[in-house]
Design an enzyme around this catalytic site. Structure first.
Site, PDB file in Angstrom:
ATOM      1  N   CYS A  60       0.831  -1.217   0.000  1.00  0.00           N
ATOM      2  CA  CYS A  60       0.000   0.000   0.000  1.00  0.00           C
ATOM      3  C   CYS A  60       0.858   1.256   0.000  1.00  0.00           C
ATOM      4  CB  CYS A  60      -0.916  -0.006   1.225  1.00  0.00           C
ATOM      5  SG  CYS A  60      -0.003   0.182   2.773  1.00  0.00           S
ATOM      6  N   CYS A  63       4.902   1.622   3.881  1.00  0.00           N
ATOM      7  CA  CYS A  63       6.266   1.537   4.431  1.00  0.00           C
ATOM      8  C   CYS A  63       7.174   2.586   3.795  1.00  0.00           C
ATOM      9  CB  CYS A  63       6.829   0.124   4.237  1.00  0.00           C
ATOM     10  SG  CYS A  63       6.101  -1.066   5.375  1.00  0.00           S
ATOM     11  N   CYS A 155       4.015  -7.165   5.420  1.00  0.00           N
ATOM     12  CA  CYS A 155       3.804  -7.858   4.140  1.00  0.00           C
ATOM     13  C   CYS A 155       5.108  -8.418   3.582  1.00  0.00           C
ATOM     14  CB  CYS A 155       3.171  -6.905   3.125  1.00  0.00           C
ATOM     15  SG  CYS A 155       1.638  -6.163   3.696  1.00  0.00           S
ATOM     16  N   CYS A 187       3.431  -2.555  10.633  1.00  0.00           N
ATOM     17  CA  CYS A 187       2.447  -2.123   9.640  1.00  0.00           C
ATOM     18  C   CYS A 187       2.094  -0.653   9.908  1.00  0.00           C
ATOM     19  CB  CYS A 187       1.206  -3.011   9.708  1.00  0.00           C
ATOM     20  SG  CYS A 187       0.024  -2.726   8.379  1.00  0.00           S
ATOM     21  N   HIS A 225       4.694  -5.826  26.294  1.00  0.00           N
ATOM     22  CA  HIS A 225       3.978  -5.824  27.577  1.00  0.00           C
ATOM     23  C   HIS A 225       4.911  -5.524  28.755  1.00  0.00           C
ATOM     24  CE1 HIS A 225       0.781  -7.147  30.312  1.00  0.00           C
ATOM     25  NE2 HIS A 225       1.632  -7.988  30.879  1.00  0.00           N
ATOM     26  N   CYS A 228       5.453  -1.659  28.748  1.00  0.00           N
ATOM     27  CA  CYS A 228       4.283  -0.829  28.449  1.00  0.00           C
ATOM     28  C   CYS A 228       4.021   0.186  29.578  1.00  0.00           C
ATOM     29  CB  CYS A 228       3.063  -1.726  28.282  1.00  0.00           C
ATOM     30  SG  CYS A 228       1.571  -0.778  27.930  1.00  0.00           S
ATOM     31  N   CYS A 252      -5.271  -0.483  31.318  1.00  0.00           N
ATOM     32  CA  CYS A 252      -4.749  -1.536  30.431  1.00  0.00           C
ATOM     33  C   CYS A 252      -5.782  -1.915  29.367  1.00  0.00           C
ATOM     34  CB  CYS A 252      -4.395  -2.766  31.273  1.00  0.00           C
ATOM     35  SG  CYS A 252      -3.970  -4.199  30.288  1.00  0.00           S
ATOM     36  N   CYS A 258      -5.721  -5.959  23.156  1.00  0.00           N
ATOM     37  CA  CYS A 258      -4.286  -5.650  23.079  1.00  0.00           C
ATOM     38  C   CYS A 258      -3.461  -6.935  22.949  1.00  0.00           C
ATOM     39  CB  CYS A 258      -3.832  -4.864  24.301  1.00  0.00           C
ATOM     40  SG  CYS A 258      -2.104  -4.373  24.161  1.00  0.00           S
ATOM     41  N   CYS A 267       8.505  -0.553  20.485  1.00  0.00           N
ATOM     42  CA  CYS A 267       7.625   0.613  20.257  1.00  0.00           C
ATOM     43  C   CYS A 267       7.478   1.485  21.508  1.00  0.00           C
ATOM     44  CB  CYS A 267       6.240   0.160  19.803  1.00  0.00           C
ATOM     45  SG  CYS A 267       6.232  -0.602  18.180  1.00  0.00           S
ATOM     46  N   CYS A 279       1.163   3.474  19.549  1.00  0.00           N
ATOM     47  CA  CYS A 279      -0.259   3.087  19.554  1.00  0.00           C
ATOM     48  C   CYS A 279      -0.898   3.172  20.934  1.00  0.00           C
ATOM     49  CB  CYS A 279      -0.417   1.675  19.004  1.00  0.00           C
ATOM     50  SG  CYS A 279       0.284   1.479  17.359  1.00  0.00           S
ATOM     51  N   CYS A 286      -2.379  -2.554  21.087  1.00  0.00           N
ATOM     52  CA  CYS A 286      -1.388  -3.036  20.122  1.00  0.00           C
ATOM     53  C   CYS A 286      -2.024  -4.144  19.304  1.00  0.00           C
ATOM     54  CB  CYS A 286      -0.161  -3.572  20.857  1.00  0.00           C
ATOM     55  SG  CYS A 286       0.952  -4.499  19.793  1.00  0.00           S
ATOM     56  N   CYS A 289       1.528  -5.862  15.157  1.00  0.00           N
ATOM     57  CA  CYS A 289       1.901  -5.793  13.738  1.00  0.00           C
ATOM     58  C   CYS A 289       3.331  -6.235  13.461  1.00  0.00           C
ATOM     59  CB  CYS A 289       1.633  -4.403  13.174  1.00  0.00           C
ATOM     60  SG  CYS A 289       2.791  -3.130  13.716  1.00  0.00           S
TER      61      CYS A 289
HETATM   62  S1  SF4 Z   1      -2.075  -2.188  27.332  1.00  0.00           S
HETATM   63 FE1  SF4 Z   1      -1.409  -4.124  26.363  1.00  0.00          FE
HETATM   64  S2  SF4 Z   1       0.832  -4.146  26.483  1.00  0.00           S
HETATM   65 FE2  SF4 Z   1       0.063  -2.563  27.907  1.00  0.00          FE
HETATM   66  S3  SF4 Z   1      -0.077  -3.619  29.886  1.00  0.00           S
HETATM   67 FE3  SF4 Z   1      -2.087  -3.792  28.907  1.00  0.00          FE
HETATM   68  S4  SF4 Z   1      -2.021  -5.766  27.799  1.00  0.00           S
HETATM   69 FE4  SF4 Z   1       0.088  -5.207  28.308  1.00  0.00          FE
HETATM   70  S1  SF4 Z   2       0.495  -2.340  16.669  1.00  0.00           S
HETATM   71 FE1  SF4 Z   2       1.910  -2.861  18.391  1.00  0.00          FE
HETATM   72  S2  SF4 Z   2       3.799  -3.523  17.373  1.00  0.00           S
HETATM   73 FE2  SF4 Z   2       2.583  -2.411  15.839  1.00  0.00          FE
HETATM   74  S3  SF4 Z   2       3.287  -0.286  15.940  1.00  0.00           S
HETATM   75 FE3  SF4 Z   2       1.531  -0.433  17.346  1.00  0.00          FE
HETATM   76  S4  SF4 Z   2       2.433  -0.905  19.369  1.00  0.00           S
HETATM   77 FE4  SF4 Z   2       4.019  -1.314  17.816  1.00  0.00          FE
END
Ligand code: SF4
Ligand code: SF4
Length: 362
Positions: A60, A63, A155, A187, A225, A228, A252, A258, A267, A279, A286, A289
Protein backbone atom coordinates in the site's frame (compact mmCIF):
# COMPACT_ATOMS: atom_id res chain seq x y z
CA UNK A 1 39.94 18.68 3.44
CA UNK A 2 38.57 15.13 3.29
CA UNK A 3 35.43 14.13 1.49
CA UNK A 4 33.31 14.14 4.68
CA UNK A 5 34.38 17.70 5.58
CA UNK A 6 33.61 18.79 2.03
CA UNK A 7 30.20 17.16 2.21
CA UNK A 8 29.48 18.84 5.57
CA UNK A 9 30.62 22.23 4.28
CA UNK A 10 28.32 21.83 1.27
CA UNK A 11 25.42 21.22 3.63
CA UNK A 12 26.44 24.07 5.93
CA UNK A 13 27.02 21.69 8.88
CA UNK A 14 29.92 22.28 11.33
CA UNK A 15 31.89 19.22 12.42
CA UNK A 16 30.93 19.76 16.08
CA UNK A 17 27.26 19.84 15.09
CA UNK A 18 27.83 16.78 12.99
CA UNK A 19 29.13 14.87 16.05
CA UNK A 20 26.09 15.98 18.03
CA UNK A 21 23.93 14.84 15.16
CA UNK A 22 25.61 11.44 15.12
CA UNK A 23 24.90 11.09 18.87
CA UNK A 24 21.26 12.03 18.29
CA UNK A 25 21.08 9.68 15.32
CA UNK A 26 22.39 6.74 17.31
CA UNK A 27 19.79 7.47 20.02
CA UNK A 28 17.02 7.89 17.45
CA UNK A 29 17.90 4.57 15.89
CA UNK A 30 17.57 2.89 19.25
CA UNK A 31 21.28 2.04 19.41
CA UNK A 32 23.64 2.39 22.38
CA UNK A 33 25.94 5.47 22.71
CA UNK A 34 28.87 3.13 22.27
CA UNK A 35 27.92 3.10 18.58
CA UNK A 36 28.79 6.82 18.08
CA UNK A 37 32.52 6.45 17.22
CA UNK A 38 31.69 3.55 14.94
CA UNK A 39 29.03 5.60 13.23
CA UNK A 40 31.35 8.57 12.71
CA UNK A 41 33.92 6.21 11.25
CA UNK A 42 31.29 4.65 9.01
CA UNK A 43 30.17 8.07 7.80
CA UNK A 44 33.77 9.10 7.16
CA UNK A 45 34.11 6.04 4.99
CA UNK A 46 30.64 6.80 3.72
CA UNK A 47 31.74 7.76 0.24
CA UNK A 48 30.53 4.27 -0.53
CA UNK A 49 26.84 4.62 0.00
CA UNK A 50 25.12 1.27 0.35
CA UNK A 51 23.05 0.80 -2.77
CA UNK A 52 19.41 -0.09 -2.33
CA UNK A 53 17.11 -1.79 -4.79
CA UNK A 54 13.61 -1.34 -3.41
CA UNK A 55 11.06 -3.65 -4.97
CA UNK A 56 7.36 -3.27 -4.37
CA UNK A 57 5.05 -6.28 -4.33
CA UNK A 58 1.48 -6.36 -3.08
CA UNK A 59 1.72 -3.25 -0.93
CA UNK A 60 0.00 0.00 0.00
CA UNK A 61 3.17 2.19 -0.07
CA UNK A 62 2.72 2.68 3.69
CA UNK A 63 6.27 1.54 4.43
CA UNK A 64 7.76 3.97 1.89
CA UNK A 65 5.66 6.76 3.38
CA UNK A 66 6.75 5.82 6.90
CA UNK A 67 10.42 5.50 5.94
CA UNK A 68 10.68 8.94 4.36
CA UNK A 69 8.45 10.78 6.85
CA UNK A 70 10.93 12.01 9.41
CA UNK A 71 11.32 15.54 10.71
CA UNK A 72 13.27 18.05 8.69
CA UNK A 73 16.20 18.23 9.26
CA UNK A 74 15.94 14.97 11.14
CA UNK A 75 18.57 12.31 11.69
CA UNK A 76 16.88 10.04 9.22
CA UNK A 77 17.33 12.64 6.49
CA UNK A 78 21.08 12.49 6.96
CA UNK A 79 20.86 8.74 6.87
CA UNK A 80 18.86 8.94 3.67
CA UNK A 81 21.63 11.07 2.22
CA UNK A 82 24.02 8.29 3.05
CA UNK A 83 22.09 5.61 1.25
CA UNK A 84 21.91 5.30 -2.48
CA UNK A 85 18.43 4.52 -3.68
CA UNK A 86 19.26 3.11 -7.11
CA UNK A 87 15.79 1.80 -7.80
CA UNK A 88 12.55 2.68 -6.06
CA UNK A 89 9.40 2.71 -8.14
CA UNK A 90 7.71 5.42 -6.05
CA UNK A 91 10.43 7.96 -5.30
CA UNK A 92 13.03 7.62 -8.07
CA UNK A 93 13.25 10.38 -10.61
CA UNK A 94 14.10 8.02 -13.45
CA UNK A 95 11.48 6.01 -15.27
CA UNK A 96 11.17 3.41 -18.03
CA UNK A 97 14.37 2.34 -19.77
CA UNK A 98 16.58 4.63 -17.66
CA UNK A 99 15.22 3.16 -14.42
CA UNK A 100 15.70 -0.42 -15.60
CA UNK A 101 19.26 0.36 -16.68
CA UNK A 102 20.06 1.64 -13.17
CA UNK A 103 18.45 -1.51 -11.77
CA UNK A 104 20.50 -3.83 -14.03
CA UNK A 105 23.74 -1.91 -13.38
CA UNK A 106 23.28 -2.20 -9.59
CA UNK A 107 22.70 -5.93 -9.77
CA UNK A 108 25.75 -6.33 -12.00
CA UNK A 109 27.89 -4.32 -9.56
CA UNK A 110 26.59 -6.41 -6.59
CA UNK A 111 26.91 -5.84 -2.82
CA UNK A 112 23.61 -3.96 -2.61
CA UNK A 113 20.62 -4.43 -0.30
CA UNK A 114 17.34 -5.60 -1.77
CA UNK A 115 14.30 -4.29 0.07
CA UNK A 116 10.92 -5.89 -0.54
CA UNK A 117 7.95 -3.73 0.42
CA UNK A 118 4.72 -5.69 0.10
CA UNK A 119 4.14 -9.39 -0.28
CA UNK A 120 4.81 -11.89 -3.05
CA UNK A 121 1.86 -13.72 -4.65
CA UNK A 122 2.61 -17.35 -5.41
CA UNK A 123 -0.65 -19.10 -6.26
CA UNK A 124 -1.21 -17.61 -9.68
CA UNK A 125 1.08 -15.98 -12.27
CA UNK A 126 -1.55 -13.36 -13.12
CA UNK A 127 -0.79 -11.38 -9.97
CA UNK A 128 1.75 -8.62 -9.48
CA UNK A 129 4.33 -7.94 -12.20
CA UNK A 130 6.88 -5.17 -12.55
CA UNK A 131 8.92 -4.39 -15.66
CA UNK A 132 7.29 -7.41 -17.31
CA UNK A 133 8.58 -9.80 -14.63
CA UNK A 134 6.73 -11.62 -11.89
CA UNK A 135 7.68 -10.17 -8.50
CA UNK A 136 8.93 -13.51 -7.23
CA UNK A 137 11.33 -13.75 -10.22
CA UNK A 138 12.37 -10.12 -9.89
CA UNK A 139 13.24 -10.60 -6.21
CA UNK A 140 15.17 -13.81 -6.88
CA UNK A 141 17.15 -12.10 -9.65
CA UNK A 142 17.89 -8.92 -7.63
CA UNK A 143 19.03 -11.06 -4.68
CA UNK A 144 21.59 -13.05 -6.69
CA UNK A 145 24.45 -10.56 -6.14
CA UNK A 146 23.07 -8.79 -3.05
CA UNK A 147 24.64 -8.50 0.41
CA UNK A 148 21.30 -9.15 2.07
CA UNK A 149 17.58 -8.99 1.46
CA UNK A 150 15.21 -7.09 3.74
CA UNK A 151 11.56 -8.12 4.10
CA UNK A 152 10.01 -4.76 4.92
CA UNK A 153 6.81 -4.32 6.89
CA UNK A 154 4.38 -7.07 7.85
CA UNK A 155 3.80 -7.86 4.14
CA UNK A 156 7.42 -8.04 2.98
CA UNK A 157 8.36 -10.06 6.05
CA UNK A 158 5.49 -12.50 6.48
CA UNK A 159 2.83 -11.87 3.81
CA UNK A 160 0.83 -9.44 5.98
CA UNK A 161 -2.73 -8.48 5.13
CA UNK A 162 -2.47 -9.67 1.47
CA UNK A 163 -1.80 -13.17 2.84
CA UNK A 164 -5.44 -13.19 3.91
CA UNK A 165 -6.53 -12.97 0.25
CA UNK A 166 -6.50 -15.38 -2.71
CA UNK A 167 -2.96 -14.71 -3.93
CA UNK A 168 -1.23 -17.00 -1.44
CA UNK A 169 1.00 -14.08 -0.49
CA UNK A 170 4.29 -14.79 1.26
CA UNK A 171 7.18 -12.76 2.61
CA UNK A 172 10.63 -12.62 1.05
CA UNK A 173 11.97 -15.41 3.24
CA UNK A 174 9.83 -17.92 1.35
CA UNK A 175 11.48 -17.01 -1.97
CA UNK A 176 15.10 -16.11 -1.17
CA UNK A 177 16.94 -19.08 0.28
CA UNK A 178 20.61 -18.47 -0.42
CA UNK A 179 21.14 -14.93 0.90
CA UNK A 180 20.85 -13.47 4.40
CA UNK A 181 17.26 -12.36 4.99
CA UNK A 182 16.40 -9.73 7.60
CA UNK A 183 12.78 -9.16 8.48
CA UNK A 184 11.75 -5.68 9.59
CA UNK A 185 8.01 -6.12 10.13
CA UNK A 186 5.43 -3.63 11.35
CA UNK A 187 2.45 -2.12 9.64
CA UNK A 188 4.13 0.06 8.53
CA UNK A 189 7.83 -0.34 9.30
CA UNK A 190 9.38 2.16 11.72
CA UNK A 191 12.14 4.15 9.89
CA UNK A 192 14.45 3.60 12.90
CA UNK A 193 14.40 -0.12 12.27
CA UNK A 194 15.32 0.21 8.60
CA UNK A 195 18.05 2.85 8.84
CA UNK A 196 19.42 1.42 12.09
CA UNK A 197 19.79 -2.01 10.49
CA UNK A 198 21.58 -0.67 7.43
CA UNK A 199 23.79 1.59 9.59
CA UNK A 200 24.65 -1.38 11.79
CA UNK A 201 25.93 -3.15 8.70
CA UNK A 202 27.92 -0.06 7.69
CA UNK A 203 29.48 0.23 11.15
CA UNK A 204 30.34 -3.40 11.79
CA UNK A 205 30.37 -4.88 8.31
CA UNK A 206 28.02 -7.57 9.54
CA UNK A 207 24.30 -7.92 9.95
CA UNK A 208 22.74 -7.49 13.42
CA UNK A 209 21.89 -10.54 15.49
CA UNK A 210 18.48 -11.90 14.52
CA UNK A 211 15.76 -13.73 16.42
CA UNK A 212 13.88 -16.85 15.32
CA UNK A 213 11.72 -14.78 12.94
CA UNK A 214 14.81 -13.14 11.43
CA UNK A 215 14.16 -9.81 13.15
CA UNK A 216 17.08 -7.80 14.64
CA UNK A 217 17.13 -8.44 18.39
CA UNK A 218 18.13 -4.82 19.07
CA UNK A 219 14.62 -3.79 18.02
CA UNK A 220 12.52 -6.92 18.49
CA UNK A 221 14.19 -8.65 21.44
CA UNK A 222 11.75 -7.61 24.18
CA UNK A 223 8.09 -8.10 24.87
CA UNK A 224 6.04 -4.92 24.51
CA UNK A 225 3.98 -5.82 27.58
CA UNK A 226 7.12 -5.76 29.76
CA UNK A 227 7.82 -2.13 28.83
CA UNK A 228 4.28 -0.83 28.45
CA UNK A 229 3.42 2.42 30.26
CA UNK A 230 0.09 0.79 31.22
CA UNK A 231 1.73 -2.26 32.78
CA UNK A 232 1.03 -0.93 36.30
CA UNK A 233 -2.68 -0.84 35.44
CA UNK A 234 -2.48 -4.45 34.27
CA UNK A 235 -0.84 -5.44 37.56
CA UNK A 236 -3.58 -3.66 39.51
CA UNK A 237 -6.30 -5.35 37.45
CA UNK A 238 -7.46 -2.06 35.95
CA UNK A 239 -8.73 -2.97 32.48
CA UNK A 240 -10.43 -0.49 30.18
CA UNK A 241 -13.93 -1.69 29.25
CA UNK A 242 -15.57 1.61 28.27
CA UNK A 243 -13.95 3.78 25.60
CA UNK A 244 -15.94 6.78 26.85
CA UNK A 245 -14.87 6.56 30.49
CA UNK A 246 -12.58 9.38 31.64
CA UNK A 247 -11.52 7.30 34.63
CA UNK A 248 -10.43 4.36 32.48
CA UNK A 249 -8.69 6.30 29.71
CA UNK A 250 -5.16 5.18 30.62
CA UNK A 251 -6.08 1.69 31.90
CA UNK A 252 -4.75 -1.54 30.43
CA UNK A 253 -6.18 -2.39 26.98
CA UNK A 254 -6.03 -6.18 27.35
CA UNK A 255 -9.82 -6.59 27.20
CA UNK A 256 -9.96 -4.37 24.11
CA UNK A 257 -7.80 -6.85 22.23
CA UNK A 258 -4.29 -5.65 23.08
CA UNK A 259 -1.69 -8.11 21.73
CA UNK A 260 1.17 -6.54 23.75
CA UNK A 261 1.68 -9.68 25.86
CA UNK A 262 2.49 -11.62 22.66
CA UNK A 263 4.32 -8.94 20.68
CA UNK A 264 8.07 -8.37 20.54
CA UNK A 265 8.98 -4.78 19.65
CA UNK A 266 10.61 -1.66 21.10
CA UNK A 267 7.63 0.61 20.26
CA UNK A 268 7.17 1.66 23.92
CA UNK A 269 10.81 2.75 24.26
CA UNK A 270 11.81 3.96 20.78
CA UNK A 271 8.35 5.30 19.88
CA UNK A 272 7.13 6.47 16.46
CA UNK A 273 6.95 9.75 14.53
CA UNK A 274 10.43 10.84 15.56
CA UNK A 275 9.94 9.80 19.17
CA UNK A 276 6.51 11.39 19.65
CA UNK A 277 4.12 8.57 20.44
CA UNK A 278 3.02 5.01 19.83
CA UNK A 279 -0.26 3.09 19.55
CA UNK A 280 -0.94 2.41 23.25
CA UNK A 281 -0.09 5.97 24.34
CA UNK A 282 -2.54 7.14 21.69
CA UNK A 283 -5.25 4.94 23.23
CA UNK A 284 -5.18 2.06 20.76
CA UNK A 285 -4.49 -1.55 21.72
CA UNK A 286 -1.39 -3.04 20.12
CA UNK A 287 -2.47 -5.12 17.13
CA UNK A 288 0.78 -7.10 17.11
CA UNK A 289 1.90 -5.79 13.74
CA UNK A 290 5.50 -6.94 14.25
CA UNK A 291 4.53 -10.58 14.76
CA UNK A 292 4.09 -13.20 12.00
CA UNK A 293 0.60 -13.85 13.45
CA UNK A 294 -0.45 -10.21 12.83
CA UNK A 295 -2.81 -10.98 10.02
CA UNK A 296 -3.79 -14.57 9.36
CA UNK A 297 -6.51 -15.53 6.93
CA UNK A 298 -8.83 -17.31 9.34
CA UNK A 299 -9.97 -20.71 8.09
CA UNK A 300 -7.93 -20.41 4.90
CA UNK A 301 -4.74 -19.94 6.85
CA UNK A 302 -3.20 -22.47 9.23
CA UNK A 303 -1.55 -19.72 11.30
CA UNK A 304 -3.30 -18.67 14.49
CA UNK A 305 -3.78 -15.00 13.78
CA UNK A 306 -4.32 -11.87 15.81
CA UNK A 307 -7.11 -10.64 13.56
CA UNK A 308 -9.79 -9.31 13.99
CA UNK A 309 -7.73 -6.52 15.48
CA UNK A 310 -9.91 -5.95 18.54
CA UNK A 311 -10.37 -9.67 19.26
CA UNK A 312 -9.23 -10.63 22.74
CA UNK A 313 -6.26 -12.94 22.88
CA UNK A 314 -6.48 -16.58 23.66
CA UNK A 315 -4.66 -17.60 26.76
CA UNK A 316 -1.04 -16.61 27.09
CA UNK A 317 1.66 -17.10 29.69
CA UNK A 318 3.75 -14.48 31.44
CA UNK A 319 6.90 -15.13 33.47
CA UNK A 320 6.14 -15.19 37.20
CA UNK A 321 2.39 -15.05 36.60
CA UNK A 322 1.63 -18.10 34.50
CA UNK A 323 -1.34 -18.66 32.20
CA UNK A 324 -3.78 -15.84 31.56
CA UNK A 325 -6.96 -15.93 29.52
CA UNK A 326 -8.28 -12.53 28.43
CA UNK A 327 -11.84 -13.87 28.08
CA UNK A 328 -11.72 -15.22 31.61
CA UNK A 329 -10.34 -11.95 32.96
CA UNK A 330 -13.19 -10.14 31.17
CA UNK A 331 -15.83 -12.39 32.74
CA UNK A 332 -14.30 -12.10 36.19
CA UNK A 333 -14.13 -8.36 35.82
CA UNK A 334 -17.79 -8.16 34.78
CA UNK A 335 -18.66 -10.26 37.86
CA UNK A 336 -16.71 -8.19 40.35
CA UNK A 337 -17.96 -4.96 38.87
CA UNK A 338 -21.58 -6.15 39.20
CA UNK A 339 -20.87 -7.18 42.79
CA UNK A 340 -19.27 -3.79 43.51
CA UNK A 341 -15.92 -5.36 44.33
CA UNK A 342 -12.66 -3.54 43.60
CA UNK A 343 -10.37 -4.17 40.66
CA UNK A 344 -7.73 -5.75 42.93
CA UNK A 345 -9.85 -8.92 42.88
CA UNK A 346 -9.19 -9.11 39.15
CA UNK A 347 -5.50 -8.52 39.79
CA UNK A 348 -5.55 -11.52 42.10
CA UNK A 349 -7.19 -13.64 39.43
CA UNK A 350 -4.68 -12.70 36.77
CA UNK A 351 -1.89 -13.64 39.14
CA UNK A 352 -3.57 -16.99 39.71
CA UNK A 353 -4.44 -16.19 43.32
CA UNK A 354 -7.85 -17.64 44.11
CA UNK A 355 -9.94 -15.43 46.30
CA UNK A 356 -13.37 -16.86 47.06
CA UNK A 357 -14.23 -14.14 49.52
CA UNK A 358 -14.00 -11.44 46.89
CA UNK A 359 -15.59 -13.51 44.14
CA UNK A 360 -12.38 -14.40 42.26
CA UNK A 361 -12.95 -16.95 39.51
CA UNK A 362 -11.28 -20.31 39.83
S1 SF4 B 1 -2.07 -2.19 27.33
FE1 SF4 B 1 -1.41 -4.12 26.36
S2 SF4 B 1 0.83 -4.15 26.48
FE2 SF4 B 1 0.06 -2.56 27.91
S3 SF4 B 1 -0.08 -3.62 29.89
FE3 SF4 B 1 -2.09 -3.79 28.91
S4 SF4 B 1 -2.02 -5.77 27.80
FE4 SF4 B 1 0.09 -5.21 28.31
S1 SF4 C 1 0.49 -2.34 16.67
FE1 SF4 C 1 1.91 -2.86 18.39
S2 SF4 C 1 3.80 -3.52 17.37
FE2 SF4 C 1 2.58 -2.41 15.84
S3 SF4 C 1 3.29 -0.29 15.94
FE3 SF4 C 1 1.53 -0.43 17.35
S4 SF4 C 1 2.43 -0.90 19.37
FE4 SF4 C 1 4.02 -1.31 17.82
Amino acid sequence: MDSLDKALEKKGIKRRDFLKLMTATVAALGLSEAYVPKMVEAVEKGVKKPAIIWIKGQDCTGCTTSAISSLDPGPAEIILDLLSFRYHETIMAASGKQALEAYDATIKEGGHFVVLEGSIPVTDDRYCKSGGKLIKDKIAHAAETATAVIGLGACGAYGGIPAAGPTGAVGVDAIVKDKPVINLPGCPVNPRWLFGTVMHYLMFNELPELDEYKRPKIYFGNLLHDNCPRRGRFERGEFLTDWNSDEQKDWCLLLMGCKGPKTYTDCAQGLWNDGVNFCINAGSPCSGCTQPEFYAAGEADSRVGFSPLYKRQDSFALPGIGGIDAEKVGKVMAGVTAAGIGAHAVANVIRGKKNNEEGGDK
